[in-house]
Design an enzyme around this catalytic site. Structure first.
Site, PDB file in Angstrom:
ATOM      1  N   TRP A 158       0.699  -1.301   0.013  1.00  0.00           N
ATOM      2  CA  TRP A 158      -0.174   0.066  -0.024  1.00  0.00           C
ATOM      3  C   TRP A 158       0.759   1.513  -0.180  1.00  0.00           C
ATOM      4  O   TRP A 158       0.411   2.300  -0.277  1.00  0.00           O
ATOM      5  CB  TRP A 158      -0.950  -0.019   1.174  1.00  0.00           C
ATOM      6  N   ASN A 159       2.085   1.228   0.413  1.00  0.00           N
ATOM      7  CA  ASN A 159       2.930   2.548   0.589  1.00  0.00           C
ATOM      8  C   ASN A 159       3.105   3.146  -0.973  1.00  0.00           C
ATOM      9  O   ASN A 159       3.113   4.425  -0.819  1.00  0.00           O
ATOM     10  CB  ASN A 159       4.269   2.292   1.479  1.00  0.00           C
ATOM     11  N   SER A 239       6.265  -7.320   3.298  1.00  0.00           N
ATOM     12  CA  SER A 239       7.024  -7.511   4.603  1.00  0.00           C
ATOM     13  C   SER A 239       7.671  -8.826   4.352  1.00  0.00           C
ATOM     14  O   SER A 239       7.334  -9.709   3.701  1.00  0.00           O
ATOM     15  CB  SER A 239       5.621  -7.778   5.842  1.00  0.00           C
ATOM     16  N   GLU A 392      12.348  -2.297  11.274  1.00  0.00           N
ATOM     17  CA  GLU A 392      11.702  -1.206  10.349  1.00  0.00           C
ATOM     18  C   GLU A 392      10.395  -0.514  10.958  1.00  0.00           C
ATOM     19  O   GLU A 392       9.550  -1.025  11.476  1.00  0.00           O
ATOM     20  CB  GLU A 392      11.016  -1.907   9.012  1.00  0.00           C
ATOM     21  N   GLU A 469      14.210  -5.078  -9.713  1.00  0.00           N
ATOM     22  CA  GLU A 469      13.150  -4.488 -10.417  1.00  0.00           C
ATOM     23  C   GLU A 469      13.718  -3.134 -10.887  1.00  0.00           C
ATOM     24  O   GLU A 469      14.621  -2.334 -10.168  1.00  0.00           O
ATOM     25  CB  GLU A 469      11.960  -4.230  -9.483  1.00  0.00           C
TER      26      GLU A 469
HETATM   27  P1  ADP Z   1       2.030  -4.661   5.333  1.00  0.00           P
HETATM   28  O1  ADP Z   1       2.195  -5.375   6.697  1.00  0.00           O
HETATM   29  O2  ADP Z   1       2.921  -3.641   5.285  1.00  0.00           O
HETATM   30  O3  ADP Z   1       0.642  -4.541   4.995  1.00  0.00           O
HETATM   31  P2  ADP Z   1       2.065  -7.081   4.056  1.00  0.00           P
HETATM   32  O4  ADP Z   1       3.084  -7.892   3.785  1.00  0.00           O
HETATM   33  O5  ADP Z   1       1.479  -7.706   4.976  1.00  0.00           O
HETATM   34  O6  ADP Z   1       2.865  -5.929   4.428  1.00  0.00           O
HETATM   35  O7  ADP Z   1       1.268  -6.717   2.776  1.00  0.00           O
HETATM   36  C1  ADP Z   1       1.974  -6.591   1.652  1.00  0.00           C
HETATM   37  C2  ADP Z   1       0.669  -7.293   0.603  1.00  0.00           C
HETATM   38  O8  ADP Z   1       0.452  -8.919   0.831  1.00  0.00           O
HETATM   39  C3  ADP Z   1      -0.756  -6.737   0.617  1.00  0.00           C
HETATM   40  O9  ADP Z   1      -1.077  -6.835  -0.863  1.00  0.00           O
HETATM   41  C4  ADP Z   1      -1.488  -7.807   1.468  1.00  0.00           C
HETATM   42  O10 ADP Z   1      -2.766  -8.075   0.995  1.00  0.00           O
HETATM   43  C5  ADP Z   1      -0.431  -9.024   1.119  1.00  0.00           C
HETATM   44  N1  ADP Z   1      -0.454 -10.345   1.973  1.00  0.00           N
HETATM   45  C6  ADP Z   1      -0.801 -10.399   3.249  1.00  0.00           C
HETATM   46  N2  ADP Z   1      -0.577 -11.450   3.768  1.00  0.00           N
HETATM   47  C7  ADP Z   1      -0.599 -12.286   2.808  1.00  0.00           C
HETATM   48  C8  ADP Z   1      -0.359 -13.637   2.832  1.00  0.00           C
HETATM   49  N3  ADP Z   1      -0.811 -14.616   3.792  1.00  0.00           N
HETATM   50  N4  ADP Z   1      -0.512 -14.366   1.459  1.00  0.00           N
HETATM   51  C9  ADP Z   1      -0.389 -13.629   0.293  1.00  0.00           C
HETATM   52  N5  ADP Z   1      -0.591 -12.247   0.436  1.00  0.00           N
HETATM   53  C10 ADP Z   1      -0.699 -11.557   1.328  1.00  0.00           C
END
Ligand code: ADP
Length: 489
Positions: A158-159, A239, A392, A469
């Site tokens: 989302w950032n 993440s 972070e 990338e």
């Molecule tokens: P943040 O904590 O900064 O939101 P995330 O890594 O949790 O970072 O999220 C980044 C992306 O990964 C988002 O599009 C989120 O919907 C997706 N996401 C989160 N959890 C999962 C998962 N278990 N499997 C696939 N995608 C995921």
């Protein structure tokens, strides 16, 4: 819906599966909210297994048609997409600020940055070359072909709701791959607007699908994309915890995986730095997007002799920041993306205080502005053991510690698995090369706080990720190398 756009069609409360805009989700609906006031701004379908499998099917079906386009024909569509993004840049920036919160001028800059990947890969796609090798047998010729990987999938954060998308989608499409995108649940409206423009630019049906849904749905969709044998590459930015999970899930089909995971960027200011340059670089690196970037300076290390002067100058620069709604004139720090994000930032600050850091500025939520705003914060006397120095923070917090020697700074800087970006400031030519070569990061930046363009290979080492990338390398990641032996000559 209260936002007014020049082209209202860019506000899409649908997902996109195989060329069809889909308003119903198999899992129901969820709300996208404005982080500035917490109010719902859109209702989107919650998609799951059915839609993910539908998108995979459509992407697989569309592959032969897309690969039958010449690179130049694909480039023409990308070029039209690029021009459409520029034409609608103001609308796209508004959509971003509305759902993500960053100041409008930053959103506009991101749209131009996002467009630059589409332009770059429209050009780069025409320059994917194979090789003819010197043969080791006269009755054979040995060729190296570069071919598209196949169906690709991308999960984006989302950032940077637009730039992280085009940085994956544009090289994939240019290489001849079809694509399934799962944008972050917090910021899908930017992704859908970009998809609308891509379709308008002439992308054939099924070449691009966009799966919408809540966090819960992302957890269900992730394994479908990562475990499908039809999806040949997964590209993820987010993440480390989720990235590692996706890498594990992808192992069963040995697909290509690109990961851009978080950083914990050190920023080192040496005694011989130009202090003005160091302060400007620190401010640019730390406070852009309210500190919510994976290349944000997370830990500031300042050498003893320049420490007090640096602290004084940075305090004055931080005083100039203005916290508020991203649409408000003069605002430089918008809201944090959600409550979880704000709680993490506050926990880092509280942890530092408990362990003996001194708060110089800020240090608490800016609740008088709204629930998700945080005051720009400076902490000093911090230690590597504190959360602000080891994880972070993803917020507008500047933790500063002092050090004695170059060796000590390098050792502290490298003491992390998150090798994405590292910064340092010096005017000594010898030190410039010594430190640049010693820092264990995929990106090392000297005497600047800003470096991102489409022309550079962006990515991390150690646990910060896999692959690059941007640049020429970014399209290589979407190509397979085939050795083609022609014998019997
Ligand atoms: P943040 O904590 O900064 O939101 P995330 O890594 O949790 O970072 O999220 C980044 C992306 O990964 C988002 O599009 C989120 O919907 C997706 N996401 C989160 N959890 C999962 C998962 N278990 N499997 C696939 N995608 C995921």
């Amino acid at each position: 819906m209260s936002i007014q756009l020049n082209n209202q069609a860019l506000w899409c409360e649908f997902g996109l599966i195989g060329g069809d805009w889909v308003s119903n989700g198999s899992q129901g609906f969820y709300h996208v909210v404005n982080p500035s006031d917490g109010k719902p701004i859109a209702e989107l379908p919650r998609m799951g297994k059915t839609e993910a499998e539908g998108a995979i099917h459509a992407a697989t079906k569309a592959l032969p048609e897309w690969q039958a386009f010449t690179a130049k024909e694909r480039a023409l569509i990308l070029r039209r997409w690029y021009e459409a993004i520029l034409e609608h840049a103001d609308d796209l920036a508004k959509i971003m600020t509305y759902e993500q919160g960053k100041p409008l001028h930053e959103a506009k800059a991101e749209i131009l940055y996002a467009a630059s990947f589409v332009e770059w890969y429209a050009e780069e796609g025409k320059r994917v070359h194979g090789e003819i090798l010197q043969t080791s047998r006269l009755d054979q010729r040995h060729l190296v072909l570069k071919q598209p990987v196949g169906v690709g999938a991308g999960i984006t954060p989302w950032n940077f709701p637009s730039a992280m998308l085009t940085r994956k989608v544009a090289p994939a499409l240019a290489a001849g791959c079809t694509f399934i995108l799962k944008p972050a649940e917090d910021t899908p409206m930017s992704a859908l607007a970009l998809a609308r423009l891509a379709i308008h630019a002439g992308l054939p049906r099924g070449v691009l699908s966009v799966l919408t849904g809540s966090r819960e749905d992302a957890i269900a969709i992730g394994p479908i994309l990562s475990k499908s044998p039809l999806v040949r590459k997964l590209s993820f930015t987010g993440s480390a915890a989720v990235g590692k999970k996706l890498l594990e899930q992808s192992a069963s089909t040995v697909k290509k995986v690109s990961l851009e995971l978080g950083g914990c960027a050190p920023l080192i200011v040496f005694n011989d730095a130009d202090i003005k340059v160091a302060v400007a670089g620190t401010m640019a690196s730390k406070f852009r997007n309210a500190g919510q970037t994976c290349v944000c300076a997370n830990r500031i290390l300042v050498q003893k002799n320049i420490y007090n002067r640096f602290l004084e100058a940075i305090e004055s620069a931080v005083s100039e920041l203005k916290v508020g709604d991203g649409f408000e004139e003069g605002v430089t720090i918008g809201p944090l993306i959600n409550k979880k994000g704000l709680e993490k930032v506050d926990e880092h600050v509280r942890d530092a205080e408990r362990k003996g850091a001194t708060l110089i500025k800020g240090g608490k939520p800016a609740s008088h502005i709204g629930e998700q705003f945080y005051e720009p914060t400076i902490l000093h006397n911090v230690e590597p053991s504190m959360l602000v120095m080891s994880e972070e923070t993803f917020g507008p917090v500047l933790p500063i510690m002092s050090f004695d020697t170059e060796e000590e700074a390098i050792a502290i800087a490298n003491d992390t698995p998150a090798g994405l970006a590292g910064y340092f400031f010096t005017q000594d030519a010898g030190r410039l090369f010594r430190v640049g070569e010693a820092l264990e990061y995929g990106i090392v930046v000297a005497n600047s706080g800003i470096f991102s363009t489409e022309t550079i290979p962006f990515g991390g080492v150690k646990e910060a990720g896999l692959g690059r990338e941007g640049a020429r390398q970014g399209i290589e990641e979407w190509c397979e190398t085939k050795f083609f032996c022609v014998g019997g000559l």
